[in-house]
Scaffold this motif. Sequence first.
Motif, PDB file in Angstrom:
ATOM      1  N   GLY A  63      46.143  40.391  67.649  1.00 50.72           N
ATOM      2  CA  GLY A  63      46.623  41.816  68.172  1.00 50.72           C
ATOM      3  C   GLY A  63      48.044  42.088  67.935  1.00 50.72           C
ATOM      4  N   LEU A  64      48.725  41.041  68.031  1.00 51.02           N
ATOM      5  CA  LEU A  64      50.172  41.415  67.849  1.00 51.02           C
ATOM      6  C   LEU A  64      50.726  41.537  66.627  1.00 51.02           C
ATOM      7  CD1 LEU A  64      51.785  38.966  70.549  1.00 51.02           C
ATOM      8  CD2 LEU A  64      51.947  41.406  70.753  1.00 51.02           C
ATOM      9  N   ARG A  65      50.073  40.934  65.578  1.00 51.15           N
ATOM     10  CA  ARG A  65      50.251  41.309  64.270  1.00 51.15           C
ATOM     11  C   ARG A  65      50.375  42.594  63.924  1.00 51.15           C
ATOM     12  NH1 ARG A  65      45.886  38.089  61.101  1.00 51.15           N
ATOM     13  NH2 ARG A  65      46.667  36.302  62.362  1.00 51.15           N
ATOM     14  N   ALA A  66      49.269  43.628  64.410  1.00 47.50           N
ATOM     15  CA  ALA A  66      49.186  44.994  64.204  1.00 47.50           C
ATOM     16  C   ALA A  66      50.464  45.650  64.697  1.00 47.50           C
ATOM     17  CB  ALA A  66      47.878  45.280  64.960  1.00 47.50           C
ATOM     18  N   HIS A  67      51.330  44.933  65.752  1.00 44.51           N
ATOM     19  CA  HIS A  67      52.483  45.544  66.086  1.00 44.51           C
ATOM     20  C   HIS A  67      53.579  44.914  65.622  1.00 44.51           C
ATOM     21  CE1 HIS A  67      50.571  47.817  69.515  1.00 44.51           C
ATOM     22  NE2 HIS A  67      49.664  46.928  69.507  1.00 44.51           N
ATOM     23  N   GLY A  68      53.473  44.156  64.498  1.00 45.99           N
ATOM     24  CA  GLY A  68      54.521  43.562  63.561  1.00 45.99           C
ATOM     25  C   GLY A  68      55.260  42.549  64.261  1.00 45.99           C
ATOM     26  N   VAL A  69      54.377  41.550  65.000  1.00 49.91           N
ATOM     27  CA  VAL A  69      55.038  40.325  65.726  1.00 49.91           C
ATOM     28  C   VAL A  69      54.118  39.346  65.280  1.00 49.91           C
ATOM     29  CG1 VAL A  69      55.177  39.264  67.919  1.00 49.91           C
ATOM     30  CG2 VAL A  69      55.622  41.766  67.942  1.00 49.91           C
ATOM     31  N   GLY A  70      54.940  38.558  64.588  1.00 50.59           N
ATOM     32  CA  GLY A  70      54.332  37.089  64.130  1.00 50.59           C
ATOM     33  C   GLY A  70      54.251  36.066  65.297  1.00 50.59           C
ATOM     34  N   PHE A  71      53.448  35.119  65.080  1.00 46.62           N
ATOM     35  CA  PHE A  71      53.243  34.017  66.080  1.00 46.62           C
ATOM     36  C   PHE A  71      53.170  32.799  65.122  1.00 46.62           C
ATOM     37  CE2 PHE A  71      50.852  31.967  69.271  1.00 46.62           C
ATOM     38  CZ  PHE A  71      50.719  32.544  70.351  1.00 46.62           C
ATOM     39  N   VAL A  72      53.462  31.697  65.812  1.00 47.57           N
ATOM     40  CA  VAL A  72      53.694  30.193  65.472  1.00 47.57           C
ATOM     41  C   VAL A  72      53.322  29.352  66.652  1.00 47.57           C
ATOM     42  CG1 VAL A  72      56.132  30.015  65.586  1.00 47.57           C
ATOM     43  CG2 VAL A  72      54.823  28.715  64.144  1.00 47.57           C
ATOM     44  N   ALA A  73      52.636  28.187  66.532  1.00 44.98           N
ATOM     45  CA  ALA A  73      52.523  27.490  67.534  1.00 44.98           C
ATOM     46  C   ALA A  73      53.036  25.995  67.142  1.00 44.98           C
ATOM     47  CB  ALA A  73      51.058  27.136  67.813  1.00 44.98           C
ATOM     48  N   ILE A  74      53.456  25.181  67.927  1.00 46.92           N
ATOM     49  CA  ILE A  74      53.969  23.880  67.829  1.00 46.92           C
ATOM     50  C   ILE A  74      53.536  23.044  68.872  1.00 46.92           C
ATOM     51  CG2 ILE A  74      56.371  22.816  68.056  1.00 46.92           C
ATOM     52  CD1 ILE A  74      57.750  25.317  67.199  1.00 46.92           C
ATOM     53  N   ASN A  75      53.130  21.844  68.255  1.00 48.15           N
ATOM     54  CA  ASN A  75      52.992  20.629  69.249  1.00 48.15           C
ATOM     55  C   ASN A  75      54.004  19.659  69.190  1.00 48.15           C
ATOM     56  OD1 ASN A  75      51.774  18.502  70.529  1.00 48.15           O
ATOM     57  ND2 ASN A  75      50.288  17.866  68.876  1.00 48.15           N
ATOM     58  N   THR A  76      54.600  19.290  70.336  1.00 47.75           N
ATOM     59  CA  THR A  76      55.562  18.415  70.392  1.00 47.75           C
ATOM     60  C   THR A  76      55.255  17.164  70.959  1.00 47.75           C
ATOM     61  OG1 THR A  76      58.090  18.504  70.662  1.00 47.75           O
ATOM     62  CG2 THR A  76      56.638  19.429  72.586  1.00 47.75           C
ATOM     63  N   ASN A  77      54.097  17.035  71.742  1.00 46.26           N
ATOM     64  CA  ASN A  77      53.763  15.909  72.432  1.00 46.26           C
ATOM     65  C   ASN A  77      53.840  14.572  71.889  1.00 46.26           C
ATOM     66  OD1 ASN A  77      53.522  17.129  74.870  1.00 46.26           O
ATOM     67  ND2 ASN A  77      51.112  17.050  74.925  1.00 46.26           N
TER      68      ASN A  77
END
Length: 187
Positions: A63-77
């Motif tokens: 949904g945020l993509r349509a508003h021009g907002v990107g997304f990334v997830a990071i696993n650090t455990n």
Amino acid sequence: MAATPPVCEFGWPAVDARLPGVDGLTHSIFDQAGPKGLVVAFICNHCPYVKAVIARIVRDAIGLRAHGVGFVAINTNDADTYPQDSFENMKRFASQNALPFPYLYDEDQSIAKAYGAVCTPDFFGFSKDMTLQYRGRLDASRKEIGPTDLRRDLYEAMVMVALFGKGPSEQQPSIGCSIKWKMSAQE
């Protein structure tokens, strides 16, 4: 053990890094930004808080993509102590949940430390100039999926950031499993 991150430190600059992704490529965090902002989410494979909301995370990232907002997830455990969070298991998790964003591995935990990540999930929402505008929860879900009509805190905040460049002054912190630090990372 549950952990709660601190409140948003408005204007704090995002940190870039190049990390390996489950797709076999190396990704820059900043390259995931949309023209209006970026969400950097610290998640993992085994956390019950993440498992309870992963479908909602996917929904909101799309949904945020349509508003021009990107997304990334990071696993650090620490995958040595928590093998469920290994890179191979990250690949399975990404596939099983059809993650529509890069899922990156912060093996040495330097990025989690740079961001001050505390728990999984932990969400950092940045404006188009890559300054922090949101540090809060996805919604009011906890270890179980909340009702479908819960307020979408992260989504609504990032739409606001996309429109006005600023996040809401009132933010509810996320809650989740504490980051599983390596012994050397705690020193």
